[in-house]
Write an enzyme that holds these catalytic residues in place. Structure first.
Site, PDB file in Angstrom:
ATOM      1  N   ALA A   9     -22.507  70.582 109.695  1.00  0.00           N
ATOM      2  CA  ALA A   9     -22.274  70.052 108.348  1.00  0.00           C
ATOM      3  C   ALA A   9     -22.317  68.533 108.330  1.00  0.00           C
ATOM      4  O   ALA A   9     -21.714  67.893 107.472  1.00  0.00           O
ATOM      5  CB  ALA A   9     -20.917  70.554 107.839  1.00  0.00           C
ATOM      6  N   ARG A  15     -31.668  64.079  99.322  1.00  0.00           N
ATOM      7  CA  ARG A  15     -32.350  64.491  98.089  1.00  0.00           C
ATOM      8  C   ARG A  15     -31.401  65.105  97.066  1.00  0.00           C
ATOM      9  O   ARG A  15     -31.750  65.278  95.908  1.00  0.00           O
ATOM     10  CB  ARG A  15     -33.486  65.478  98.429  1.00  0.00           C
ATOM     11  CG  ARG A  15     -34.734  64.773  98.918  1.00  0.00           C
ATOM     12  CD  ARG A  15     -35.814  65.773  99.247  1.00  0.00           C
ATOM     13  NE  ARG A  15     -35.538  66.458 100.498  1.00  0.00           N
ATOM     14  CZ  ARG A  15     -36.104  67.611 100.849  1.00  0.00           C
ATOM     15  NH1 ARG A  15     -36.943  68.225 100.036  1.00  0.00           N
ATOM     16  NH2 ARG A  15     -35.826  68.166 102.011  1.00  0.00           N
ATOM     17  N   LYS A  22     -23.712  66.993 101.716  1.00  0.00           N
ATOM     18  CA  LYS A  22     -24.421  68.088 101.051  1.00  0.00           C
ATOM     19  C   LYS A  22     -23.628  69.400 101.044  1.00  0.00           C
ATOM     20  O   LYS A  22     -23.608  70.115 100.036  1.00  0.00           O
ATOM     21  CB  LYS A  22     -25.781  68.306 101.725  1.00  0.00           C
ATOM     22  CG  LYS A  22     -26.562  69.432 101.104  1.00  0.00           C
ATOM     23  CD  LYS A  22     -28.021  69.400 101.494  1.00  0.00           C
ATOM     24  CE  LYS A  22     -28.292  70.024 102.806  1.00  0.00           C
ATOM     25  NZ  LYS A  22     -29.732  70.235 103.038  1.00  0.00           N
ATOM     26  N   ASP A 108     -25.161  74.496 105.112  1.00  0.00           N
ATOM     27  CA  ASP A 108     -25.814  74.398 103.802  1.00  0.00           C
ATOM     28  C   ASP A 108     -26.592  75.662 103.457  1.00  0.00           C
ATOM     29  O   ASP A 108     -27.490  75.629 102.623  1.00  0.00           O
ATOM     30  CB  ASP A 108     -26.738  73.170 103.754  1.00  0.00           C
ATOM     31  CG  ASP A 108     -27.885  73.257 104.752  1.00  0.00           C
ATOM     32  OD1 ASP A 108     -27.879  74.172 105.602  1.00  0.00           O
ATOM     33  OD2 ASP A 108     -28.788  72.406 104.682  1.00  0.00           O
ATOM     34  N   LYS A 355       2.191  75.098  79.382  1.00  0.00           N
ATOM     35  CA  LYS A 355       2.096  74.440  80.697  1.00  0.00           C
ATOM     36  C   LYS A 355       3.375  74.624  81.485  1.00  0.00           C
ATOM     37  O   LYS A 355       4.464  74.445  80.938  1.00  0.00           O
ATOM     38  CB  LYS A 355       1.855  72.935  80.488  1.00  0.00           C
ATOM     39  CG  LYS A 355       1.697  72.167  81.767  1.00  0.00           C
ATOM     40  CD  LYS A 355       2.150  70.726  81.648  1.00  0.00           C
ATOM     41  CE  LYS A 355       3.631  70.599  81.955  1.00  0.00           C
ATOM     42  NZ  LYS A 355       4.111  69.230  82.058  1.00  0.00           N
ATOM     43  N   ASN A 381      10.683  85.060  69.241  1.00  0.00           N
ATOM     44  CA  ASN A 381       9.622  84.860  68.260  1.00  0.00           C
ATOM     45  C   ASN A 381       9.472  83.375  67.953  1.00  0.00           C
ATOM     46  O   ASN A 381      10.434  82.711  67.577  1.00  0.00           O
ATOM     47  CB  ASN A 381       9.929  85.622  66.980  1.00  0.00           C
ATOM     48  CG  ASN A 381       8.749  85.557  66.033  1.00  0.00           C
ATOM     49  OD1 ASN A 381       7.777  86.288  66.171  1.00  0.00           O
ATOM     50  ND2 ASN A 381       8.813  84.634  65.080  1.00  0.00           N
ATOM     51  N   TYR A 391       8.568  65.243  77.063  1.00  0.00           N
ATOM     52  CA  TYR A 391       8.242  63.980  77.751  1.00  0.00           C
ATOM     53  C   TYR A 391       8.733  62.819  76.915  1.00  0.00           C
ATOM     54  O   TYR A 391       8.400  62.720  75.722  1.00  0.00           O
ATOM     55  CB  TYR A 391       6.719  63.926  77.918  1.00  0.00           C
ATOM     56  CG  TYR A 391       6.185  62.752  78.691  1.00  0.00           C
ATOM     57  CD1 TYR A 391       6.753  62.369  79.900  1.00  0.00           C
ATOM     58  CD2 TYR A 391       5.081  62.034  78.221  1.00  0.00           C
ATOM     59  CE1 TYR A 391       6.236  61.305  80.623  1.00  0.00           C
ATOM     60  CE2 TYR A 391       4.551  60.966  78.945  1.00  0.00           C
ATOM     61  CZ  TYR A 391       5.143  60.610  80.149  1.00  0.00           C
ATOM     62  OH  TYR A 391       4.620  59.558  80.841  1.00  0.00           O
ATOM     63  N   ALA A 427      13.324  76.430  59.979  1.00  0.00           N
ATOM     64  CA  ALA A 427      11.981  75.838  59.941  1.00  0.00           C
ATOM     65  C   ALA A 427      12.086  74.330  59.766  1.00  0.00           C
ATOM     66  O   ALA A 427      12.928  73.842  59.020  1.00  0.00           O
ATOM     67  CB  ALA A 427      11.181  76.455  58.798  1.00  0.00           C
ATOM     68  N   ARG A 444      17.215  69.050  59.543  1.00  0.00           N
ATOM     69  CA  ARG A 444      16.103  68.487  58.793  1.00  0.00           C
ATOM     70  C   ARG A 444      16.660  67.773  57.582  1.00  0.00           C
ATOM     71  O   ARG A 444      17.774  68.087  57.113  1.00  0.00           O
ATOM     72  CB  ARG A 444      15.115  69.573  58.360  1.00  0.00           C
ATOM     73  CG  ARG A 444      15.726  70.594  57.437  1.00  0.00           C
ATOM     74  CD  ARG A 444      14.793  71.759  57.166  1.00  0.00           C
ATOM     75  NE  ARG A 444      15.462  72.744  56.330  1.00  0.00           N
ATOM     76  CZ  ARG A 444      15.289  74.045  56.423  1.00  0.00           C
ATOM     77  NH1 ARG A 444      14.486  74.542  57.342  1.00  0.00           N
ATOM     78  NH2 ARG A 444      15.919  74.855  55.626  1.00  0.00           N
TER      79      ARG A 444
HETATM   80  C1  UD1 Z   1     -32.985  74.170 110.743  1.00  0.00           C
HETATM   81  C2  UD1 Z   1     -33.725  74.815 111.899  1.00  0.00           C
HETATM   82  C3  UD1 Z   1     -34.879  75.672 111.323  1.00  0.00           C
HETATM   83  C4  UD1 Z   1     -34.333  76.701 110.363  1.00  0.00           C
HETATM   84  C5  UD1 Z   1     -33.538  76.011 109.266  1.00  0.00           C
HETATM   85  C6  UD1 Z   1     -32.860  77.008 108.384  1.00  0.00           C
HETATM   86  C7  UD1 Z   1     -33.601  73.205 113.719  1.00  0.00           C
HETATM   87  C8  UD1 Z   1     -34.327  72.226 114.543  1.00  0.00           C
HETATM   88  N1  UD1 Z   1     -34.270  73.795 112.749  1.00  0.00           N
HETATM   89  O1  UD1 Z   1     -33.885  73.262 110.146  1.00  0.00           O
HETATM   90  O2  UD1 Z   1     -35.542  76.318 112.400  1.00  0.00           O
HETATM   91  O3  UD1 Z   1     -35.396  77.440 109.804  1.00  0.00           O
HETATM   92  O4  UD1 Z   1     -32.507  75.173 109.845  1.00  0.00           O
HETATM   93  O5  UD1 Z   1     -32.266  76.351 107.318  1.00  0.00           O
HETATM   94  O6  UD1 Z   1     -32.442  73.454 113.979  1.00  0.00           O
HETATM   95  N2  UD1 Z   1     -26.971  68.862 110.751  1.00  0.00           N
HETATM   96  C9  UD1 Z   1     -25.979  68.159 111.400  1.00  0.00           C
HETATM   97  N3  UD1 Z   1     -26.348  67.128 112.211  1.00  0.00           N
HETATM   98  C10 UD1 Z   1     -27.614  66.773 112.415  1.00  0.00           C
HETATM   99  C11 UD1 Z   1     -28.626  67.491 111.751  1.00  0.00           C
HETATM  100  C12 UD1 Z   1     -28.276  68.541 110.928  1.00  0.00           C
HETATM  101  O7  UD1 Z   1     -24.801  68.451 111.257  1.00  0.00           O
HETATM  102  O8  UD1 Z   1     -27.841  65.835 113.187  1.00  0.00           O
HETATM  103  C13 UD1 Z   1     -26.598  69.963 109.859  1.00  0.00           C
HETATM  104  C14 UD1 Z   1     -27.008  69.723 108.428  1.00  0.00           C
HETATM  105  O9  UD1 Z   1     -25.960  69.085 107.716  1.00  0.00           O
HETATM  106  C15 UD1 Z   1     -27.273  71.115 107.927  1.00  0.00           C
HETATM  107  C16 UD1 Z   1     -27.680  71.893 109.170  1.00  0.00           C
HETATM  108  O10 UD1 Z   1     -27.286  71.115 110.269  1.00  0.00           O
HETATM  109  O11 UD1 Z   1     -26.090  71.688 107.386  1.00  0.00           O
HETATM  110  C17 UD1 Z   1     -29.197  72.137 109.207  1.00  0.00           C
HETATM  111  O12 UD1 Z   1     -29.838  70.905 109.310  1.00  0.00           O
HETATM  112  P1  UD1 Z   1     -31.227  70.624 108.647  1.00  0.00           P
HETATM  113  O13 UD1 Z   1     -31.627  69.251 108.959  1.00  0.00           O
HETATM  114  O14 UD1 Z   1     -31.197  71.018 107.222  1.00  0.00           O
HETATM  115  O15 UD1 Z   1     -32.156  71.627 109.487  1.00  0.00           O
HETATM  116  P2  UD1 Z   1     -33.546  72.188 109.005  1.00  0.00           P
HETATM  117  O16 UD1 Z   1     -34.552  71.123 109.097  1.00  0.00           O
HETATM  118  O17 UD1 Z   1     -33.386  72.878 107.723  1.00  0.00           O
HETATM  119 CA    CA Z   2     -31.989  72.766 105.913  1.00  0.00          CA
END
Ligand code: UD1
Ligand code: CA
Length: 485
Positions: A9, A15, A22, A108, A355, A381, A391, A427, A444
């Protein structure tokens, strides 16, 4: 068994154009990594290591904020040099589990599920594999690593950018989910190099390295091809939301829930719904929400982290971190803010906000009322337009209302204050003192009447309305109908 999971992660996901890493971007209201963590936990994996990198603090905060069934450790990858490099950061963590298996997952790819994880583990163990790659066949494999099959198993994974033209035609792809023998993974991790089209340390190179050591590598084809799906930008994230939405609604339909029109219906992955419940359009159920049996959720309800009993009828209700017991009817246009507990048989009508309060059994709050920081008894009621004045601009205070009390229309209850059991308020009263049981409190100003005061004004008003009517009949525009420039 000591099996562990490593969730990758660390990436930024440029992008996505997000302030967050992400994996914290959401599908159906849950960060993608939450889906992955839930799948691991449902597959009974107790020790999980998350590799963090970009905006690591946000990921730490998220992991700490969740109530967890597993032990979740986070490890920093200072620079994102590839998926292999990411797993290298977990080497010390993995050493304490070296006699078992390690599951590696992409943070992801939210649709990995516990069944696939467990079935892949069975396959991995039965084949005595050093690595088992979870794969899927896709009509359009573009962007994914391709699986190179052999008679015995697989010989490697080739990334899109490193593919020979003939390899691009392969439709079986790497999901990014793998089972490794932990000990063997540790042996080959340090041997990965970055000699490839992207100059990254590819985790996928482990497959060839393990085979070179005379070990076995297999691919397990997932029954659920969605396990490979990930999102690199907002369009893909919306596509994941749509897939998840349809999939989860389908699951509930199969379980006997009625959806009249699925437009705008969005049900989170951790929501449970009892049989016979009817869901109308625009209903959003989020977080750890439980809905009982035979409920009706009318249009545009938003229910978050809330427990709803059986035979409850909600219409245009928003409820957050609340409890609603059986046979309750609420709406339309009601908000229940956190800490609200609505007991059995309560009726709440339109334009009511509650609340941090408890509303006792069979109490009725019919319209236009605010109840905050209050403990309300049973069979009370509320007239129209009651306000608990909780408050003073500085501190909040509680209001207590006993059983069987009758709160007259437009009563202001200035907290802290207690209305006794069976007590009445007149009331329009503003109540600043406690009311004993069974007493009536009226506070009142008395109305003053001036005979004949309005007679001279009446003539002008009648004339004005006569003129408006005349203009309408003659087609002339009235002042009030003119559109301001
Ligand atoms: C990777 C696989 C690919 C597979 C695909 C599926 C490799 C080389 N390729 O490619 O074969 O089809 O996943 O989705 O493994 N991440 C890190 N540190 C890093 C790079 C990546 O934590 O240095 C994490 C990213 O945050 C992501 C996950 O690893 O959650 C996958 O990385 P990403 O760069 O998306 O790999 P893909 O190019 O999709
Ligand atoms: Ca990916």
């Amino acid at each position: 068994m000591g099996n562990v999971a490593v969730i990758l992660a660390g990436g930024q996901g440029k992008r996505m154009k997000s302030e967050k890493p992400k994996v914290l971007c959401s599908v159906l209201g849950e960060p993608m990594i939450e889906w992955v963590l839930t799948a691991c936990e449902n597959a009974d994996i107790e020790d999980i290591c998350v590799i963090k990198g970009y905006k690591a603090q946000l990921l730490d905060e998220y992991v700490q904020s969740r109530s967890t069934r597993s032990e979740v450790t986070t490890i920093l990858q200072e620079e994102q040099l590839g998926t292999g490099h990411a797993v290298m950061q977990a080497a010390d963590f993995l050493k304490s589990f070296s006699d078992a298996n390690t599951l590696v997952l992409n943070g992801d790819a939210p649709f990995i599920d516990a069944q696939t994880i467990q079935d892949a583990l069975d396959y991995h163990v039965n084949n005595d594999s050093a690595v088992t790659v979870v794969t899927a066949r896709l009509e359009n494999p573009t962007g994914y690593g391709r699986i190179i099959r052999t008679d015995e198993g697989i010989s490697g994974i080739v990334e899109q950018k490193d593919c020979e033209p003939y390899q691009l035609a392969i439709t079986e792809v790497n999901s990014g989910c793998y089972w490794f023998k932990t000990e063997k993974l540790l042996e080959v991790l340090s041997e990965i190099t970055n000699d490839n089209a992207q100059g990254e340390y590819y985790l996928t190179d482990c497959v060839e390295l393990l085979i070179q050591k005379g070990l076995r590598a297999h691919a397990y084809i997932s029954r659920n091809p969605n396990v490979v799906l990930g999102a690199n930008d907002r369009r893909a994230l919306l596509a994941l939301n749509d897939i998840a939405r349809a999939e989860i609604i389908g699951r509930h339909l199969d379980a006997g829930i009625e959806v009249c029109c699925s437009d705008g219906v969005s049900i989170g992955n951790n929501v449970t719904i009892g049989q016979g419940t009817v869901i109308h359009s625009g209903v959003i159920l989020r977080g750890s929400t439980t809905i009982g049996e035979n409920c009706v959720l009318g249009n545009n309800c938003i229910i978050e982290n809330t427990t709803v009993g059986n035979r409850v009828n909600l219409n245009n209700v928003q409820a957050y971190d609340s409890i609603i017991e059986d046979n309750v009817k609420i709406g339309p246009f009601v908000q229940l803010r956190p800490g609200t507990h609505i007991k059995r048989g309560v009726k709440i009508g339109d334009f009511v906000e509650i609340k941090n309060s408890t509303i006792g059994e069979y109490t009725a709050v019919a319209h236009l009322t605010y109840i905050g920081d209050s403990d309300v008894g049973a069979n009370v009621n509320f007239g129209c337009g009651v306000v608990t004045v909780n408050y003073n601009g500085d501190k909040k205070f509680r209001t207590v209302i006993g059983d069987n009390a009758f709160i007259g229309c437009n009563t202001n209850l200035i907290a802290p204050v207690r209305v006794g059991n069976g007590a009445y308020t007149g009331a329009g009263s503003t109540i600043t003192k406690d009311i004993p049981d069974n007493a009536l409190a009226v506070g009142r100003a008395k109305a003053e009447i001036r005979e004949g005061y309005a007679a001279s004004k009446l003539h002008n008003r009648i004339e004005k309305y006569e003129q408006i009517k005349k203009n309408e009949e003659s087609g002339e525009q009235n002042e009030s109908d003119k559109v301001s420039e």
